[in-house]
Design a protein around this motif. Structure first.
Motif, PDB file in Angstrom:
ATOM      1  N   GLN A 197      45.122  64.914  31.420  1.00  0.00           N
ATOM      2  CA  GLN A 197      44.981  63.865  32.418  1.00  0.00           C
ATOM      3  C   GLN A 197      43.990  64.314  33.482  1.00  0.00           C
ATOM      4  OE1 GLN A 197      46.634  60.914  32.289  1.00  0.00           O
ATOM      5  NE2 GLN A 197      45.511  60.231  34.083  1.00  0.00           N
ATOM      6  N   THR A 198      43.247  63.399  34.032  1.00  0.00           N
ATOM      7  CA  THR A 198      42.338  63.693  35.135  1.00  0.00           C
ATOM      8  C   THR A 198      42.474  62.604  36.182  1.00  0.00           C
ATOM      9  OG1 THR A 198      40.077  64.366  35.677  1.00  0.00           O
ATOM     10  CG2 THR A 198      40.328  62.535  34.113  1.00  0.00           C
ATOM     11  N   VAL A 199      41.652  62.641  37.207  1.00  0.00           N
ATOM     12  CA  VAL A 199      41.717  61.633  38.265  1.00  0.00           C
ATOM     13  C   VAL A 199      40.872  60.428  37.904  1.00  0.00           C
ATOM     14  CG1 VAL A 199      42.130  63.348  40.037  1.00  0.00           C
ATOM     15  CG2 VAL A 199      39.806  62.634  39.564  1.00  0.00           C
ATOM     16  N   GLY A 200      41.098  59.339  38.587  1.00  0.00           N
ATOM     17  CA  GLY A 200      40.309  58.134  38.396  1.00  0.00           C
ATOM     18  C   GLY A 200      40.227  57.374  39.706  1.00  0.00           C
TER      19      GLY A 200
ATOM     20  N   THR B  97      30.073  63.245  37.969  1.00  0.00           N
ATOM     21  CA  THR B  97      29.201  64.119  37.179  1.00  0.00           C
ATOM     22  C   THR B  97      29.580  65.584  37.299  1.00  0.00           C
ATOM     23  OG1 THR B  97      27.635  64.223  39.010  1.00  0.00           O
ATOM     24  CG2 THR B  97      27.241  62.535  37.314  1.00  0.00           C
ATOM     25  N   ILE B  98      30.752  65.882  37.890  1.00  0.00           N
ATOM     26  CA  ILE B  98      31.165  67.273  38.046  1.00  0.00           C
ATOM     27  C   ILE B  98      31.200  67.965  36.676  1.00  0.00           C
ATOM     28  CG2 ILE B  98      33.633  66.736  37.909  1.00  0.00           C
ATOM     29  CD1 ILE B  98      34.057  68.949  40.028  1.00  0.00           C
ATOM     30  N   GLN B  99      30.752  69.197  36.636  1.00  0.00           N
ATOM     31  CA  GLN B  99      30.717  69.954  35.376  1.00  0.00           C
ATOM     32  C   GLN B  99      32.144  70.321  34.970  1.00  0.00           C
ATOM     33  OE1 GLN B  99      31.167  73.586  34.830  1.00  0.00           O
ATOM     34  NE2 GLN B  99      30.693  73.296  32.687  1.00  0.00           N
ATOM     35  N   SER B 100      32.470  70.080  33.715  1.00  0.00           N
ATOM     36  CA  SER B 100      33.790  70.378  33.187  1.00  0.00           C
ATOM     37  C   SER B 100      33.639  71.041  31.827  1.00  0.00           C
ATOM     38  CB  SER B 100      34.597  69.080  33.056  1.00  0.00           C
ATOM     39  OG  SER B 100      35.923  69.358  32.684  1.00  0.00           O
TER      40      SER B 100
ATOM     41  N   TRP C 205      35.164  71.711  37.577  1.00  0.00           N
ATOM     42  CA  TRP C 205      36.381  70.914  37.767  1.00  0.00           C
ATOM     43  C   TRP C 205      37.632  71.769  37.592  1.00  0.00           C
ATOM     44  CZ3 TRP C 205      38.287  67.168  40.201  1.00  0.00           C
ATOM     45  CH2 TRP C 205      39.448  66.515  39.802  1.00  0.00           C
ATOM     46  N   GLN C 206      37.649  72.614  36.573  1.00  0.00           N
ATOM     47  CA  GLN C 206      38.809  73.468  36.344  1.00  0.00           C
ATOM     48  C   GLN C 206      38.924  74.537  37.440  1.00  0.00           C
ATOM     49  OE1 GLN C 206      36.653  72.643  33.677  1.00  0.00           O
ATOM     50  NE2 GLN C 206      38.113  71.060  33.128  1.00  0.00           N
ATOM     51  N   ALA C 207      37.785  75.058  37.896  1.00  0.00           N
ATOM     52  CA  ALA C 207      37.806  76.111  38.918  1.00  0.00           C
ATOM     53  C   ALA C 207      38.370  75.601  40.242  1.00  0.00           C
ATOM     54  CB  ALA C 207      36.404  76.677  39.120  1.00  0.00           C
ATOM     55  N   ILE C 208      38.035  74.376  40.635  1.00  0.00           N
ATOM     56  CA  ILE C 208      38.559  73.876  41.915  1.00  0.00           C
ATOM     57  C   ILE C 208      39.973  73.334  41.786  1.00  0.00           C
ATOM     58  CG2 ILE C 208      36.270  73.379  42.838  1.00  0.00           C
ATOM     59  CD1 ILE C 208      36.865  70.395  42.430  1.00  0.00           C
ATOM     60  N   SER C 209      40.484  73.247  40.574  1.00  0.00           N
ATOM     61  CA  SER C 209      41.838  72.721  40.406  1.00  0.00           C
ATOM     62  C   SER C 209      42.848  73.802  40.043  1.00  0.00           C
ATOM     63  CB  SER C 209      41.851  71.608  39.353  1.00  0.00           C
ATOM     64  OG  SER C 209      41.444  72.109  38.096  1.00  0.00           O
ATOM     65  N   THR C 210      42.461  75.062  40.153  1.00  0.00           N
ATOM     66  CA  THR C 210      43.419  76.148  39.958  1.00  0.00           C
ATOM     67  C   THR C 210      43.814  76.702  41.308  1.00  0.00           C
ATOM     68  OG1 THR C 210      41.700  77.827  39.757  1.00  0.00           O
ATOM     69  CG2 THR C 210      42.451  76.803  37.712  1.00  0.00           C
TER      70      THR C 210
END
Length: 83
Positions: free
Chosen positions: A5-8, A30-33, A66-71
């Motif tokens: 799941q991600t944001v919307g 366009t954030i890199q994921s 995206w993963q780095a800022i969400s840990t």
């Protein structure tokens, strides 16, 4: 079945995201994921532990911005211009 799941948002170009420190930031769409396979939805960088039902990074995989800022404890340093 595995899914992620991600944001919307209805905001053009991204979404306002609330962080655990109480801040809210606009994250561009366009954030890199990490890459995924659109035909299957599989994300090769992630693996799921079937016993405890959590995801982790596969060996050798690198998190996207995206993963780095969400840990909370990954120790990644991310420039504000990256998101």
């Amino acid at each position: 079945e595995l899914w992620i799941q991600t944001v919307g948002s209805f905001h053009p170009g991204g979404a306002n995201v609330g962080f655990c420190d109480g801040s809210v930031r606009f994250i561009r769409e366009t954030i890199q994921s990490v890459p995924f396979d659109p035909s299957t939805g599989a994300v090769p960088a992630f693996r799921q532990n079937p016993t405890i039902l959590i995801y982790s990074m596969a060996p050798g995989a690198r998190p996207g911005v995206w993963q780095a800022i969400s840990t909370r404890n990954g120790g990644e340093v991310v420039s504000a211009g990256s998101f």
